[in-house]
Design a protein around this motif. Sequence first.
Motif, PDB file in Angstrom:
ATOM      1  N   GLN A 121       0.807  -1.220   0.000  1.00 25.07           N
ATOM      2  CA  GLN A 121       0.000   0.000   0.000  1.00 25.07           C
ATOM      3  C   GLN A 121       0.845   1.277   0.000  1.00 25.07           C
ATOM      4  N   ALA A 122       1.739   1.403   0.994  1.00 24.99           N
ATOM      5  CA  ALA A 122       2.464   2.665   1.157  1.00 24.99           C
ATOM      6  C   ALA A 122       3.745   2.442   1.942  1.00 24.99           C
ATOM      7  N   ASN A 123       4.645   3.405   1.851  1.00 23.34           N
ATOM      8  CA  ASN A 123       5.862   3.440   2.655  1.00 23.34           C
ATOM      9  C   ASN A 123       5.888   4.720   3.474  1.00 23.34           C
ATOM     10  N   ILE A 124       6.427   4.610   4.698  1.00 21.43           N
ATOM     11  CA  ILE A 124       6.769   5.790   5.488  1.00 21.43           C
ATOM     12  C   ILE A 124       8.283   5.767   5.638  1.00 21.43           C
ATOM     13  N   ILE A 125       8.939   6.835   5.222  1.00 26.93           N
ATOM     14  CA  ILE A 125      10.392   6.886   5.289  1.00 26.93           C
ATOM     15  C   ILE A 125      10.819   8.075   6.154  1.00 26.93           C
ATOM     16  N   LYS A 126      12.073   8.004   6.630  1.00 25.15           N
ATOM     17  CA  LYS A 126      12.629   9.087   7.427  1.00 25.15           C
ATOM     18  C   LYS A 126      13.931   9.538   6.782  1.00 25.15           C
ATOM     19  N   ASP A 127      14.012  10.809   6.481  1.00 29.14           N
ATOM     20  CA  ASP A 127      15.196  11.365   5.819  1.00 29.14           C
ATOM     21  C   ASP A 127      15.555  12.678   6.502  1.00 29.14           C
ATOM     22  N   ASP A 128      16.748  12.738   7.105  1.00 29.78           N
ATOM     23  CA  ASP A 128      17.180  13.938   7.834  1.00 29.78           C
ATOM     24  C   ASP A 128      16.153  14.350   8.887  1.00 29.78           C
ATOM     25  N   ASP A 129      15.680  13.353   9.660  1.00 28.56           N
ATOM     26  CA  ASP A 129      14.737  13.571  10.764  1.00 28.56           C
ATOM     27  C   ASP A 129      13.363  14.064  10.298  1.00 28.56           C
ATOM     28  N   ILE A 130      13.072  13.948   9.023  1.00 33.09           N
ATOM     29  CA  ILE A 130      11.761  14.314   8.496  1.00 33.09           C
ATOM     30  C   ILE A 130      11.091  13.054   7.960  1.00 33.09           C
ATOM     31  N   TYR A 131       9.831  12.854   8.342  1.00 35.14           N
ATOM     32  CA  TYR A 131       9.067  11.701   7.868  1.00 35.14           C
ATOM     33  C   TYR A 131       8.335  12.062   6.579  1.00 35.14           C
ATOM     34  N   TYR A 132       8.251  11.071   5.675  1.00 32.03           N
ATOM     35  CA  TYR A 132       7.544  11.245   4.415  1.00 32.03           C
ATOM     36  C   TYR A 132       6.629  10.049   4.180  1.00 32.03           C
ATOM     37  N   LEU A 133       5.534  10.272   3.469  1.00 35.83           N
ATOM     38  CA  LEU A 133       4.587   9.232   3.101  1.00 35.83           C
ATOM     39  C   LEU A 133       4.620   9.057   1.585  1.00 35.83           C
ATOM     40  N   ILE A 134       4.653   7.786   1.137  1.00 34.96           N
ATOM     41  CA  ILE A 134       4.704   7.481  -0.296  1.00 34.96           C
ATOM     42  C   ILE A 134       3.651   6.428  -0.616  1.00 34.96           C
ATOM     43  N   ASP A 135       2.771   6.708  -1.548  1.00 34.74           N
ATOM     44  CA  ASP A 135       1.818   5.705  -2.029  1.00 34.74           C
ATOM     45  C   ASP A 135       2.507   4.810  -3.055  1.00 34.74           C
ATOM     46  N   LEU A 136       2.248   3.483  -2.978  1.00 39.07           N
ATOM     47  CA  LEU A 136       2.930   2.515  -3.834  1.00 39.07           C
ATOM     48  C   LEU A 136       1.989   1.991  -4.931  1.00 39.07           C
ATOM     49  N   LYS A 137       1.371   2.918  -5.636  1.00 41.11           N
ATOM     50  CA  LYS A 137       0.423   2.549  -6.703  1.00 41.11           C
ATOM     51  C   LYS A 137      -0.677   1.644  -6.164  1.00 41.11           C
ATOM     52  N   SER A 138      -1.211   1.978  -4.997  1.00 35.42           N
ATOM     53  CA  SER A 138      -2.260   1.173  -4.380  1.00 35.42           C
ATOM     54  C   SER A 138      -3.556   1.262  -5.188  1.00 35.42           C
ATOM     55  N   SER A 139      -4.366   0.204  -5.099  1.00 38.08           N
ATOM     56  CA  SER A 139      -5.592   0.142  -5.890  1.00 38.08           C
ATOM     57  C   SER A 139      -6.593   1.222  -5.504  1.00 38.08           C
ATOM     58  N   ASN A 140      -6.742   1.481  -4.202  1.00 31.68           N
ATOM     59  CA  ASN A 140      -7.753   2.424  -3.729  1.00 31.68           C
ATOM     60  C   ASN A 140      -7.171   3.734  -3.223  1.00 31.68           C
ATOM     61  N   GLY A 141      -5.871   3.899  -3.358  1.00 29.75           N
ATOM     62  CA  GLY A 141      -5.260   5.169  -3.046  1.00 29.75           C
ATOM     63  C   GLY A 141      -4.882   5.361  -1.587  1.00 29.75           C
ATOM     64  N   THR A 142      -3.932   6.259  -1.351  1.00 24.95           N
ATOM     65  CA  THR A 142      -3.528   6.702  -0.020  1.00 24.95           C
ATOM     66  C   THR A 142      -3.763   8.205   0.040  1.00 24.95           C
ATOM     67  N   PHE A 143      -4.344   8.679   1.172  1.00 25.79           N
ATOM     68  CA  PHE A 143      -4.743  10.079   1.292  1.00 25.79           C
ATOM     69  C   PHE A 143      -4.038  10.714   2.485  1.00 25.79           C
ATOM     70  N   LEU A 144      -3.631  11.961   2.322  1.00 29.88           N
ATOM     71  CA  LEU A 144      -3.014  12.736   3.400  1.00 29.88           C
ATOM     72  C   LEU A 144      -3.883  13.960   3.638  1.00 29.88           C
TER      73      LEU A 144
END
Length: 382
Positions: free
Chosen positions: A316-339
Motif C-alpha cells: 500500500q504505502a511506505n513511510i520513510i525518514k530522511d534527515d529527521d523528516i518523515y515522508y509518506l509514499i503511495d505505492l500505486k495502491s488500488s484504492n489510493g492513499t490520502f493525506l
Amino acid sequence: MDTLILEKVDTTLTVVISDNMTMDNTAYKVINTQKPKFLLPCSATEVNGKINLTYQVDNKMSLEDLSKKFSILELCKIYASIIKIFIQCEDWFLNITNFCQDANYIYIDIPTKKVLFIYAPIKEYEQNIEATKKLLVQLLNNCKDEDSLEVMKFYRYFAGANFTIEEFKNLLDTILSSLQPDECPTENNINLQPPTQKQVVVPPMPKEPEPKSKGLFGWLGRKNKKSDEIYLSSNRVNENLAYDNYQQPIAIDDTIPSEAMLTLVAPNSIFPRLDYQIPIVLIGDTFSIGRQDKANKPKESDYEFDVSVKSISRKQANIIKDDDIYYLIDLKSSNGTFLNDEKLKSNIRYELNYNDKISFSKQGIEYWFTTEEANGDITVLI
C-alpha cells in the motif's frame, strides 16, 4: 516412495514403514546405544511385513503449542538449539533429511527444557532444505512478539529467494547478540510459564488536523505429490481489536524502538479488525505498509493489515525518514492513499507533520500520525 504414517495413542507415537523401505541400521544403533540427547528414543518391531518405530512422548509438550507463548528472545533460543542440532547431526552419522520437521511432532522435555526430535532411520527418505525453512517460519508465525523489529527481520529474510542453514545462523547470531549482548544463547532459559504483563500506552486525544499543502517434516505434514516430499503448513490468526474511544489503553511490546505512531481515528464497523495503534519501526529508514496474503505467505511489508481488509493493497504505502523528516509514499495502491483527505500521487514523497491524518482508501481506514518528539513520553507501567 511410500508415505510414512504417524499414529498417536495417548503418549506413544508410532511411525509405520512399508516393507519396501530399508532401515538405516547405523542410525538406528546410534539412536538406541549412543542416545543423542536431542532425539526421542525409539524401538522397532516388525508387524505384517512392515517396520513399526515407536516413540514415547510422556512428560513432554509439543513445540507447536509451547511456541505460542514465546517472546522473540525465547524463539531465538529455540532457533539456536535447532540449528545447532542440524549442524552437529552428521557427527552422529545422522542426516538432517530424516528429522521430523513439523513443530506438532517436535517436543520440549519439561524438566530439562531440551528440544527433542523424532528421527526416522530410513535410507530412502530425503527432504530438501525447504522443510527446514517451513519449520522456522511455522514457529515465527506463532511468536507473540509479532510486530517486533527482530520478527520483521526474520520475515524479510524468509521472503528472500535463497535459504541456507549457514546464512540463517549468521542472521540469528546477530539478532541474539542485540537481544542479549552480555549473555551466551542457551535454551535452558526458556520460560515455560505464561507471559508477564506488558507495558501499556495511553494515547492522547487527537488534535484537529491543520490544512496543509501537498507536499513494507516435513514428512508429518502435507505431501507434495510431485517430489514425494511432505511439507508442514500452519494457519495464523491475527487477533486485532477495535476500541471504543481514544483513551482506551492497549498493550505494546516495550522492545519496539518506535519514534512514531499511527493511531486509529475512530473504530470502523466495516473493518473491526483494525489495529488501534501501529508503531512505525524503521528498518533502513523505511516502514512499509500492506495487507496479509490470503494464502498466509511470508510478509511482504513491515506492517500488514488483516487479510479481510480488502481495501488495502498487498503493497500500500511506505513511510520513510530522511534527515529527521518523515515522508509518506503511495505505492500505486488500488484504492489510493490520502493525506489530510487529499489523494497522493504514486511514488512521490509527501512530508508528514504531527497529527496529519493518513487514510488508506476512502473506507474509513484512517490514522493520526504522531511522533515521540512532539508527543512526549506517555508510557506508564501497571
